[in-house]
Enzyme design. Structure first.
Site, short mmCIF file in Angstrom:
data_model
loop_
_atom_site.label_atom_id
_atom_site.label_comp_id
_atom_site.label_asym_id
_atom_site.label_seq_id
_atom_site.Cartn_x
_atom_site.Cartn_y
_atom_site.Cartn_z
N ASP A 186 3.27 -28.76 -2.67
CA ASP A 186 3.85 -27.63 -1.98
C ASP A 186 5.10 -27.97 -1.17
O ASP A 186 5.91 -27.12 -0.92
CB ASP A 186 2.82 -27.01 -1.03
N CYS B 206 2.85 2.13 3.08
CA CYS B 206 4.07 1.37 3.32
C CYS B 206 5.28 2.14 2.81
O CYS B 206 6.31 2.23 3.48
CB CYS B 206 4.07 0.03 2.59
N ASP C 28 -0.61 -33.54 -4.28
CA ASP C 28 -0.03 -33.86 -3.01
C ASP C 28 -1.15 -33.65 -2.00
O ASP C 28 -2.15 -33.00 -2.32
CB ASP C 28 1.15 -32.90 -2.77
N CYS D 185 0.83 -1.19 0.00
CA CYS D 185 0.00 0.00 0.00
C CYS D 185 0.87 1.25 0.00
O CYS D 185 2.05 1.19 0.30
CB CYS D 185 -0.90 0.01 1.22
N ASP E 263 7.91 -32.57 -2.47
CA ASP E 263 7.27 -32.55 -3.79
C ASP E 263 8.15 -31.90 -4.85
O ASP E 263 7.89 -32.03 -6.04
CB ASP E 263 5.96 -31.74 -3.74
#
Lengths: 53, 740
Positions: free
Chosen positions: B625, B31, B439, B28, B629
């Site tokens: 993930d 920030c 997975d 934003c 994997d």
């Protein structure tokens, strides 16, 4: 037809101005942050200055 | 978590006082302000500037060369205090070169645009002024030549270079006919100008370059974006560990400088940075990213722990046993590299088209030349001019734009729905899949525990349990709090004194009664109560009453079932390969209607299964993930990871999706499918255009005006066809729609 002798160089000159403006804007990094610039317009510049220093 | 990929542990001071940092969590405008404002108060910093597009922060040090590790740490610390995670950004020479190439293309576009506009100005008056005098026309041609020749020499460079590269390696690519068309049309135009001829093609040559440069730029931008994403991911890794020295003090140390037998301390909530043996402390470790196992594993002294696992409850001192290069992580990376080599090289659609198109065009032009030479008496000059006209009109404008325009529209559409396209050719490959391998942990499930028996427990007991759980960061405690919120049970932390025993549980005395929340030993559960394998458990014991069992299980993503059946109903084969225990995997598979599944699978097992499927000619989409994997993600034809995945897996995957829902996979598939269709319609349009235009050119009816109109209209048709991608309706799961 003598008009052409002015008009063609004039057109070229204007085109060249555009080209150099584009090259300059690229060199000075104006295309680096396309998303941030739209927000920066909303900041009060002097406020950052005061907070910063 | 990491020990590889970090070549420069400490920043070596270099000339020039600017340092770059990656900042996580930037989204934003405030920030930007917060970071820049705060950093500028630092006396070491002259200027700080955040780039929102790249997510990077540039810091200019005050007073010359002040680049030092201490200063860098200070900036990272400041960012941390502001709530952002910062990392030192190490510039990658490859991406810097990519940047330069992108800028060079942009300059070329600028030059081509300038030349095109001015030449058009002259050409239009040329075409319109039928009563124009020969001398005026000659003047116009000379001025055009003066603009076009240098402009084409510079702006055409990217094409000439690539064409030359292809020719020297005895190959043909799209740039060969492009370069030939540009060069030959310029040569012909110069000849016409010198001989006071009628038709010059300066404008056609420039227009060709201009449109194609745009296509080239889009393609480059997309590839750069993919590269930068991958590079940012690598930089997110921590390069430091906390070591415990002989006298019991702690200090930071770069991971590359660690040695075996050093002692490293891992704080709760941190990833363990090394492979080693615990010498002090007991805690629970979340190994789900490494093994696919959902339940946190309890570790104590003498237990082995692995790089990349997450320490949950209390600090652990770990003696390093394997150095960087020999850890479990490195083994997995080794597997990934093997998998990569086994992956067939994918030839992109545009290149396939070029292999057919380039020879066809050259043969056509040659045939035109020979035809005119043999069957007419116009002489070789006129025959050559006609042949060149064929080359110009078959301009690969539409073909050159066909793929990049579609891809850029597709990837921006996907980006808006939370999917990042990392591999430039990923979309093309995704459209061809026929098998999907999932997975379990973290992919079909959220990888977070959820309370399973909340409804059968007295709300009073839950409230009491929550009052203890509130002050713990243990994942099961947090799941308990969530369960209370869902049922409207208040969760107020108890004001009584509370003690937490790492790896055991919590205890407090409330209203004169001792209340314990923790594992079965902690709550003194009698030994005859059977162990359960399916659920994670917490026990609540109040005073001398019987302990109450609270069970938790990993929750399926809300739309997992819907997504699986969507693909099944369209004839895809769905597989489930998980490292988790068989009874859990069986249950999940049954719930989702997946008949082909494998439990307790190691990374090697997953790859072996994928290789079997590949041998049957299947094209596999792997969705996963975990670290376990990552090799499979590489081995598959195309792969997708959630953004919660391990860094290595995100690096291996072609796509990353950010939402809590799985329907992103369907959307990615839909977009890839429709962009493939659009690419093919674009090819068809380009072919149709050529079929109409080529006979005219070969018959010698082509004028510069027709060439200009044909060229721009075909480019516009192709581009607007690509924009149709924004009209396709994308799938959104019902559950997802309810929630967001």
């Amino acid at each position: 037809m003598t008009g052409l002798l002015f008009l063609i160089p004039a057109a070229l000159f204007l085109g060249l101005i555009g080209l150099f403006a584009f090259l300059w804007s690229m060199k000075s990094g104006q295309y680096d942050d396309l998303d941030g610039a739209s927000y920066r317009a909303l900041f009060e510049e002097d406020e950052i200055e005061r907070e910063g220093k | 978590m990491d020990s590889m990929a970090v070549s420069k542990p400490e920043n070596i001071p270099e000339a020039g006082g600017v340092e770059h940092f990656l900042v996580e969590g930037l989204h934003c405008p405030s920030c930007i302000r917060e970071i820049e404002g705060t950093l500028q108060k630092n006396p070491h910093v002259r200027n700080a500037r955040v780039n929102l597009t790249t997510g990077r922060l540039a810091v200019e040090w005050a007073g010359g060369n002040q680049k030092s590790a201490a200063n860098n740490d200070e900036v990272i610390e400041t960012l941390k205090n502001l709530g952002f995670k910062g990392h030192l950004f190490r510039d990658d020479p490859a991406s810097a070169a990519g940047d330069r190439e992108g800028r060079w293309l942009l300059i070329c576009i600028g030059i081509a645009a300038f030349a095109l506009m001015n030449i058009m100005l002259l050409s239009i008056s040329d075409w319109a002024g039928t009563d124009m005098g020969t001398q005026t026309r000659g003047l116009f041609h000379w001025v055009s030549a003066l603009i076009a020749l240098p402009a084409a020499a510079i702006a055409g460079m990217p094409f000439y270079k690539s064409a030359w590269g292809a020719l020297t390696s005895r190959n043909l690519n799209m740039d060969v006919p492009i370069s030939l068309a540009v060069i030959l049309s310029l040569v012909m135009s110069v000849i016409q100008t010198v001989t006071h001829g009628q038709n010059t093609y300066y404008d056609a040559a420039m227009m060709l370059l201009f449109f194609l440069l745009i296509g080239r730029f889009l393609d480059r931008k997309m590839r750069n974006h993919a590269l930068a994403t991958a590079h940012n991911l690598i930089n997110y890794r921590p390069a430091k560990a906390t070591i415990v020295t002989g006298n019991g003090r702690t200090e930071d140390c770069a991971i590359d400088l660690l040695d075996t037998d050093m002692v490293v301390r891992a704080a709760p909530g941190e990833r363990i940075p090394v492979d080693g043996i615990v010498i002090h402390g007991t805690s629970e470790v979340d190994t789900s990213l490494v093994t696919g196992e959902t339940l946190p594993v309890r570790v104590g002294e003498e237990d082995r722990v692995f790089t990349g696992t997450m320490n949950i409850s209390s600090p652990l001192d770990i003696r390093v046993t394997a150095l960087s290069g020999k850890t479990l992580l490195d083994e997995i990376i080794g597997l990934m590299e093997t998998a990569e080599q086994g992956r067939a090289k994918y030839v992109r659609l545009a290149d396939k088209a070029a292999h057919i198109y380039a020879p066809a065009v050259h043969i056509l032009a040659l045939a035109t030349f020979l035809g005119w030479m043999i069957f007419s008496s116009v002489g070789w000059q006129q025959s050559l001019i006609t042949a060149i006209a064929v080359l110009i009109i078959t301009c690969p404008c539409a073909l050159g734009l066909a793929v990049p325009v579609v891809q850029i529209v597709a990837s921006s559409r996907l980006f808006k729905s939370g999917i990042l396209v990392k591999a430039p050719d990923g979309l093309e490959r995704l459209a061809e899949i026929d098998t999907i391998v999932f997975d379990k942990t973290g992919t079909l499930t959220l990888g977070q525990p959820e309370m399973a028996n909340g409804d059968s427990i007295d709300p009073k007991a839950l409230e009491l349990a929550a009052s203890l759980a509130k002050s713990s960061t243990h994942p099961l405690c947090r799941a308990l709090i969530v369960a209370c919120h869902e049922r409207g049970i208040p969760t107020i932390a108890t004001s009584a004194a509370l003690r937490e025993e790492p790896g055991m549980g919590l205890v407090a005395t409330i209203d004169g009664q001792e209340v314990r929340l923790g594992n079965r030993d902690w709550c003194g559960v009698p030994a005859e109560v059977k162990d359960n394998n399916r659920y994670s458990e917490l026990w609540l014991k109040v005073g001398e009453q019987d302990a109450i069992l609270l069970t938790f299980q990993d929750r399926l993503r809300r739309d997992a079932e819907e997504v699986v059946s969507w693909f099944q109903s369209r004839g895809f084969d769905i597989l489930l390969l998980s490292g988790d225990r068989p009874d859990v995997v069986t249950e999940v598979a049954a719930k989702l209607g997946i008949t082909d599944y494998l439990a307790s699978a190691k990374p090697q097992d997953k790859i072996r299964r994928l290789e079997e499927l590949k041998a049957q000619g299947r094209k596999i989409l792997m969705v996963g993930d975990g670290l376990n994997d990552a090799p499979a993600l590489r081995a598959a034809y195309v792969s997708i990871s959630p953004s919660t995945a391990a860094d290595i897996s995100q690096n291996a995957a072609d796509f990353i999706f950010q939402s809590q829902n799985l329907d992103s996979i369907i959307r990615a598939y839909q977009v890839s499918k429709s962009s493939r269709r659009l690419v093919f319609t674009n090819f068809a349009l380009a072919a149709l255009y050529n079929m109409i235009a080529v006979p005219f050119a070969a018959a010698g009816y082509l004028t510069p005006l027709i060439a200009a109109i044909a060229m721009s209209s075909s480019s516009i048709v192709v581009t607007s066809n690509a924009l149709r991608l924004n009209l396709t309706r994308l799938y959104s799961s019902r559950e997802g729609a309810d929630r967001s």
